[in-house]
Design a protein around this motif. Sequence first.
Motif, short mmCIF file in Angstrom:
data_model
loop_
_atom_site.label_atom_id
_atom_site.label_comp_id
_atom_site.label_asym_id
_atom_site.label_seq_id
_atom_site.Cartn_x
_atom_site.Cartn_y
_atom_site.Cartn_z
N SER A 124 0.83 -1.21 0.00
CA SER A 124 0.00 0.00 0.00
C SER A 124 0.87 1.26 0.00
N LYS A 125 1.96 1.23 0.78
CA LYS A 125 2.85 2.39 0.81
C LYS A 125 3.64 2.51 -0.49
N HIS A 126 4.00 1.38 -1.07
CA HIS A 126 4.68 1.41 -2.36
C HIS A 126 3.80 2.08 -3.41
N LYS A 127 2.54 1.70 -3.45
CA LYS A 127 1.58 2.28 -4.40
C LYS A 127 1.45 3.79 -4.18
N LEU A 128 1.34 4.19 -2.92
CA LEU A 128 1.21 5.60 -2.59
C LEU A 128 2.47 6.37 -2.97
N ALA A 129 3.64 5.78 -2.71
CA ALA A 129 4.90 6.44 -3.05
C ALA A 129 5.02 6.64 -4.56
N VAL A 130 4.63 5.65 -5.34
CA VAL A 130 4.67 5.77 -6.80
C VAL A 130 3.77 6.91 -7.27
N GLU A 131 2.58 6.99 -6.70
CA GLU A 131 1.64 8.06 -7.08
C GLU A 131 2.22 9.43 -6.77
N ARG A 132 2.83 9.58 -5.61
CA ARG A 132 3.35 10.89 -5.22
C ARG A 132 4.63 11.23 -5.97
N TYR A 133 5.45 10.24 -6.24
CA TYR A 133 6.64 10.45 -7.07
C TYR A 133 6.23 10.97 -8.45
N ASN A 134 5.25 10.32 -9.07
CA ASN A 134 4.79 10.75 -10.39
C ASN A 134 4.19 12.15 -10.35
N ALA A 135 3.44 12.45 -9.28
CA ALA A 135 2.79 13.76 -9.17
C ALA A 135 3.83 14.88 -9.02
N VAL A 136 4.86 14.65 -8.18
CA VAL A 136 5.90 15.66 -8.00
C VAL A 136 6.67 15.87 -9.29
N ALA A 137 7.02 14.78 -9.96
CA ALA A 137 7.76 14.88 -11.22
C ALA A 137 6.95 15.64 -12.27
N GLU A 138 5.66 15.36 -12.33
CA GLU A 138 4.80 16.05 -13.29
C GLU A 138 4.73 17.55 -12.97
N TRP A 139 4.65 17.87 -11.67
CA TRP A 139 4.59 19.28 -11.27
C TRP A 139 5.87 20.03 -11.68
N ILE A 140 7.01 19.44 -11.40
CA ILE A 140 8.28 20.10 -11.73
C ILE A 140 8.44 20.24 -13.24
N ASN A 141 8.05 19.22 -13.98
CA ASN A 141 8.21 19.25 -15.43
C ASN A 141 7.18 20.11 -16.15
N SER A 142 6.21 20.63 -15.41
CA SER A 142 5.19 21.49 -16.03
C SER A 142 5.40 22.95 -15.65
N ALA A 143 6.65 23.34 -15.45
CA ALA A 143 6.97 24.73 -15.11
C ALA A 143 6.42 25.67 -16.19
N PRO A 144 5.81 26.79 -15.79
CA PRO A 144 5.17 27.69 -16.77
C PRO A 144 6.18 28.33 -17.73
N SER B 59 11.89 15.34 -21.34
CA SER B 59 11.75 14.97 -19.94
C SER B 59 11.22 13.55 -19.82
N ILE B 60 11.81 12.79 -18.93
CA ILE B 60 11.42 11.40 -18.73
C ILE B 60 11.14 11.18 -17.24
N VAL B 61 10.08 10.45 -16.95
CA VAL B 61 9.80 10.01 -15.59
C VAL B 61 9.85 8.48 -15.63
N ALA B 62 11.00 7.92 -15.24
CA ALA B 62 11.18 6.48 -15.31
C ALA B 62 10.26 5.79 -14.31
N PRO B 63 9.72 4.63 -14.66
CA PRO B 63 8.81 3.92 -13.74
C PRO B 63 9.54 3.35 -12.54
N ILE B 64 8.81 3.23 -11.45
CA ILE B 64 9.33 2.59 -10.24
C ILE B 64 9.26 1.08 -10.43
N PRO B 65 10.27 0.31 -10.00
CA PRO B 65 10.16 -1.15 -10.07
C PRO B 65 8.91 -1.63 -9.35
N ARG B 66 8.27 -2.65 -9.91
CA ARG B 66 7.01 -3.14 -9.33
C ARG B 66 7.26 -3.70 -7.93
N HIS B 67 6.20 -3.70 -7.13
CA HIS B 67 6.29 -4.24 -5.78
C HIS B 67 6.26 -5.76 -5.87
#
Length: 402
Positions: free
Chosen positions: A39-59, A210-218
């Motif tokens: 469950s924490k792995h899934k949550l970490a992947v979601e937040r990692y992707n969200a932060v990466a998307e935020w940084i890569n979407s600089a105005p 820009s690339i957001v590499a996937p997290i290894p599966r749990h």
Amino acid sequence: MRLTESLRNTHSPSIITEVHDYANFLLKELAQQRNLPKSKHKLAVERYNAVAEWINSAPEGSTLSDVPINFYPIGSFATGTTVRPRGKDEYDLDMAGELQFPHNEVQDPRTIVDVFEERIRANATYDRIAERKTRVIRLHYAGDFYLDFMPCLPNELQNLKDTSIKVPHKETESLYLLMDSNPIGLSMWFEEQSKIVKYIKMALNERKDSIVAPIPRHTYDKKPLLQILQLLKSARDFYFINDEEGKKQVSSVILQVLLGKCYDGEQNLFISLKDMINRIFHQYYSETNPTILNPINSNEDFAKKWREEPEKLGFKKFKGFIYHVREKLLEIENTNGGYSAMSKPFKELFGENSTKKTFSTLGDAIQKNTETKGSFITGAGTLTASSASNTKIKGHEFYGTK
């Protein structure tokens, strides 16, 4: 069977005994306990992707708007060897944010960290949980984990097949230096026969957009070397539970390199762990000026910090820990009277709570199976039905009793 007295090139295989099979089963259970929960792995992947998307979407017009940034997991999150922390709730998970910008054009490395942090803090949610550390911007998700984002640059000599980077390192409040690093290269060396991190390198080979590499599966189905690293990190955390500085001195990367250099393919966790610890013990215990070279960069010596200390306290702490683990493994190997007799050295290695849970799991499984058709432990450390090639399990004595 005594522990082998030689290093890898003169190592003779151990004879597998009933004790080894019991210990292998228990270590496998312990390794699973220390895993990052799904469950924490899934949550970490979601937040990692969200932060990466935020940084890569600089105005448009902002500092990072025209700079591609590649994000990828590093350290234990890349290799799947994260362990449950002791004394705190949060896991520590590491990521790299590689700005595709020539590092030789950077006059002050601090500016790389500044613009990275500025973009993170432009998000009100991240601003509340962000903290700058020596090399990373930490996002503290209370009760779950830390996400440590490490801003970095490609090495100027880098080609498309290389993964080496330059990392801004904080020496003082006003001075940042660019340091060589290659966390993905080290992970790939450690798991050169595994596919877990190879696709991260493949994703980075283009290095254009820009690339957001996937997290290894749990997964709980890990190769023995990965489980052994988890187990040794857990033993270290318990050994230094009241000595945070000692834990830092026996860093995860040092354990990773030493185990990776010793591993010979043995599948039984107990035999493999005890043989590798014994090789490490004999290689370093009488040493006064240790060296632990980075296997992918011979110019980097992880033991340098030990040699530079006047009293070499860090190296002494390391040797004390290795000696402790070796002695406890010897006690386990020399136990008589069934698996419950192993509980004392297991507790001294991994702590009472972890040991009690593990021995209870084995005891319950034995009781359930013996009530039906009898049970055995295979060489792989799993319970199965009767077979001539397996170790017969003695009557259930439960945890800590005889």
